[in-house]
Design an enzyme around this catalytic site. Structure first.
Site, PDB file in Angstrom:
ATOM      1  N   ASP A 278       0.819  -1.208   0.000  1.00 57.02           N
ATOM      2  CA  ASP A 278       0.000   0.000   0.000  1.00 57.02           C
ATOM      3  C   ASP A 278       0.859   1.266   0.000  1.00 57.02           C
ATOM      4  OD1 ASP A 278      -2.185   1.660  -0.050  1.00 57.02           O
ATOM      5  OD2 ASP A 278      -2.684   1.442   2.066  1.00 57.02           O
ATOM      6  N   TYR A 279       1.935   1.246  -0.745  1.00 59.15           N
ATOM      7  CA  TYR A 279       2.773   2.430  -0.898  1.00 59.15           C
ATOM      8  C   TYR A 279       2.371   3.207  -2.151  1.00 59.15           C
ATOM      9  CZ  TYR A 279       6.191   1.262   2.784  1.00 59.15           C
ATOM     10  OH  TYR A 279       6.825   1.024   3.978  1.00 59.15           O
TER      11      TYR A 279
END
Length: 818
Positions: free
Chosen positions: A494-495
């Site tokens: 989830d970057y």
């Protein structure tokens, strides 16, 4: 004599009570210290625990050996602390404050010890006094905001700063997204006089909690003496810029079951004609051709009728995004719907998107409007299922609302509408953050996210991985793809890119400029790209990263690192960096740390649970960067809190709450795995890694060096177990929202967890003004000058922070005294 006897009788009771406290602490450290050793951790805690138990037994028998044993234990603790933490203040506080208090009490008890050789009363009191002085000095120091990196050099002027003519017309100030305002009359010398000028309350309190997800994150748009602000229900208010008086209100009656927010609105001035781009598209659809300059020269082509604009109606328009995926245009002066736009003033963004469940798609960031084109991305629900709405980016005619172009990365041949009976490609990476525009190049820059769900990527298609967490440049007139730069390879952390790019012309030292794009990331990496080509201006290297993933997934061999720019807040975690308010919760954090997988950056999510650092909330997030355009100082804030990601099998994941996509157990339907997520926190609810938990940083872009870095915010309205301490201790707390810089050398910021808006000196980072507000702030301020009075204002919305249950409905403007 009677009083002396009573005092003498009380002394053994006090010593017994002290011994019981020490024994309890010793037992705790022994038991859990043994657990730490079994995980491969430090022996200090178990050895100290045994020493404390022995100390307690001796003191209970009033044996002076207890005094000497504790003194020896304390000396050993000091030596170990210096070896373990160095001279870093906050880590030493965690290790020495509580033992120091016990040392003081043991010295006070020394005269009552009747067995063995104790200290004379005078020496015992001296020892207690010195301990108290050391604790007092530590107590005074905790209230001092000490910079981590200092600067006393006046920033060099390297460029002319742009001006906003007193307005704040775009979410990022200008289309460049630099959050900078020129010719400011509020200066470091007079900012201390800044006072509250007016307050407006819109009447709606955001609902607290992740499931509801209602958060006031609005940056007001200011045009010609009118402040436009929206709340989490997408209600729009127009306010007088000098008084805060409501001029009009519009309620779209929008509803969403979760994730309610409105970060900003757009603004458009009508010329009564569709854009040349829309005319070109219609002509091409009718079989006619046009030139690359989008001019109409073929008189045989059918003319596009100009919209009829009633006199005085909708010449100037506010463009409102809603939580139920509409775009609405309103007359900027009256608040009436603009009938020329769409259907009775609105368009439905769900068209051609396939199934869109409530709140599964919405535009949370302000529309981007350039040359009569509304460029719109959108937020797509995370971690619930694979079958989510498309991440398509579209350009609409700002006059009529008609679609001009669409960029569907899964079907690049689509130029406008998907094939008959189909939708745009579902589940593609989306752009939920703000967009930036270079009008000279004609490019719009998109910070893309990932193909959901975030923590499993075995199902992703080649184009999903190609464009995940990428900056993409499109021709904003046509939607034509120009280039992209990927900041992550196969992102399963989830970057996604959370920040609006910031565009800046950086002097190249040869009389020219480098057209730079600055992209912040959740990872603490800062990428600086050539915005014409997408190539890095400052070095980027691919580095090997840990391998391994859950069954059905894979990890990339390398990840890109921006080695030409400083990395902020991402130093590798170790057991020694685990922290707590006391040695006891610090010990529990060490156990937590060693209980999960952690191999540094990009430790893959696992069934055991893997530590993700920085966490997926950042690092840097949607607050984005500010660039003081005259000096090239890049100013931003970041948060520091690690996450644990634990992959769970399908059967357990099926029990997940489909709404709670950012906390707890997420379903990730359509994949073999769900994902449980939580912060790595101590039992007292404090982040486990050592402070600071948030900073403000200034980087000099011409040298690529950190100019200064300061702890951001205090624990005054926060604390262990979420109980406010009421103490303004500047430990540095996580923040949201963004900063604004001014030509006069100030930085304004309000997104701390305490209830303040602040101003900082751009040169040093030192706080030069603050004002308490009723509830916390998440939003970025905006700065404007009233055309009627010439008075300059800083305006911010305050609706409460994510971690607090306090909620508000405030819009507050500050100005110098008249």
């Amino acid at each position: 004599m009677s009083q002396e006897i009573k005092a003498s009788a009380r002394a053994p009771i006090a010593v017994l009570l002290l011994s019981l406290i020490i024994a309890a602490g010793g037992i705790f450290l022994t038991v859990f210290g043994a657990r730490l050793v079994s995980l491969g951790g430090s022996f200090y805690f178990v050895l100290t625990g045994l020493a404390l138990v022995a100390t307690a037994g001796l003191l209970a028998r009033r044996n002076a050996l207890g005094l000497w044993l504790y003194v020896a234990t304390f000396v050993a603790t000091v030596i170990w602390s210096l070896f373990d933490a160095g001279l870093n203040f906050w880590p030493l506080v965690s290790r020495l404050a509580a033992p120091g208090v016990i040392l003081m009490l043991v010295f006070l008890a020394a005269p009552t010890l009747t067995r063995g050789r104790t200290l004379p009363t005078s020496l015992a009191l001296t020892g207690a006094g010195l301990s108290a002085l050391a604790l007092l000095a530590m107590g005074v120091r905790v209230f001092q905001p000490v910079p981590f990196i200092t600067n006393d050099v006046t920033p060099e002027k390297i460029a002319e700063g742009g001006e906003l003519n007193g307005n704040w017309p775009h979410y990022g100030g200008s289309l460049k997204g630099t959050r900078y305002t020129g010719k400011s009359s509020i200066t470091p010398e007079n900012v201390a006089q800044l006072e509250l000028a007016w307050t407006f309350r819109h009447g709606h309190l955001p609902v607290h909690g992740h499931a509801a997800g209602a958060e006031d994150q609005n940056t007001p748009t200011v045009i010609d003496g009118i402040v436009y602000t929206c709340n989490t229900k997408s209600q729009l208010f127009a306010l007088d810029a000098d008084t805060g008086e409501q001029l009009w209100k519009f309620d779209p009656e929008a509803k969403a079951p979760f994730w309610e927010r409105c970060r900003g609105v757009g603004y458009y001035e009508s010329n009564g004609q569709p854009s040349p781009e829309l005319q070109r598209v219609k002509r091409e659809a009718a079989g006619f051709t046009t030139t690359a300059t989008f001019t109409v020269s073929d008189d045989s082509a059918p003319a596009t009728p100009a919209p009829v604009v009633p006199e005085g109606l909708c010449a100037k328009r506010v463009v409102l995004p809603t939580i139920d995926a509409r775009i609405i245009q309103l007359d900027a002066k009256t608040g009436e719907l603009c009938p020329q736009f769409g259907t009775n003033g609105q368009i439905d963004l769900k068209e051609h998107m396939g199934e869109v469940k409530p709140a599964f798609y919405m535009p949370t960031s302000a529309p981007t409007i350039a040359d009569g084109i509304i460029i719109q991305g959108g937020w797509v629900v995370d971690n619930v299922t694979t079958n989510v709405p498309p991440g398509v980016i579209r350009g609409f005619d700002a006059e009529t609302g008609e679609l001009i172009w669409a960029w569907d990365l899964g079907r690049p041949e689509t130029k406008r509408f998907p094939p008959e009976g189909e939708s745009y490609t579902r589940g593609t990476p989306n752009a939920w953050a703000g967009l930036a525009v270079d009008q000279d190049l004609g490019y719009v820059y998109l910070p893309l996210g990932n193909a959901t769900p975030d923590f499993f990527g075995g199902h992703r298609r080649p184009f999903d991985d190609e464009f995940n967490a990428s900056v993409v440049a499109l021709d904003y007139h046509t939607g034509e793809y120009k280039w992209h730069f990927r900041t992550m390879n196969h992102d399963i952390w989830d970057y996604d890119l959370p920040s609006q790019p910031a565009l800046y012309d950086l002097p190249d030292g040869k009389g020219g400029v480098q057209k730079a794009l600055v992209q912040l990331t959740k990872r603490g990496q800062i990428f600086v790209l050539d915005r014409e080509t997408g190539r890095p201006i400052f070095d980027v290297e691919e580095k090997a990263v840990p391998q391994g993933a859950v069954e059905g997934d894979w990890t990339a061999a390398t990840q890109p690192y921006s080695t030409g720019m400083p990395t902020i807040g991402a130093e590798r975690l170790t057991e020694a960096k685990m922290w707590g308010a006391t040695p006891f919760d610090a010990l529990m954090c060490r156990i937590e740390f060693l209980s999960y997988d952690y191999e540094g950056d990009f430790t893959p999510p696992s069934e055991k649970g893997a530590i993700m650092w920085p966490g997926f909330a950042g690092g840097m997030n949607w607050g984005s960067a500010s660039i003081q355009e005259e000096t090239g100082y890049l100013v931003f804030t970041e948060s520091r809190a690690a996450h644990v990601i634990k992959m769970v099998g399908r059967e357990e994941a099926d029990k997940a709450d489909a709404k709670d996509s950012h906390a707890g157990l997420s379903s990730q339907f359509g994949t073999p795995w769900g994902a449980a997520k939580w912060y790595l926190m101590s039992p007292l609810g404090v982040p486990c890694q050592e402070p600071p938990f948030g900073t403000m940083t200034a980087i000099d872009l011409k040298t690529q060096q950190v100019a200064w870095q300061m702890p951001l915010g205090t624990v005054e309205h926060m604390g262990p177990l979420n109980i406010p301490t009421r103490l303004p201790i500047p430990i540095g707390m996580p923040g949201t929202g963004g900063a604004v810089t001014t030509q006069s050398g100030l930085v304004f910021y309000g997104g701390t967890m305490d209830k303040y808006i602040r101003a900082f000196d751009l040169k040093t980072g030192q706080e030069v003004w603050k004002h308490e507000v009723p509830v916390g702030i998440q939003a970025t301020p905006s700065v404007y000058v009233s055309p009627k009075t010439g008075r300059e204002y800083v305006v911010v919305t305050a609706g409460g922070t994510r971690t607090s249950q306090e909620r508000g409905d405030y819009v507050m403007a500050f100005a110098l005294p008249q």
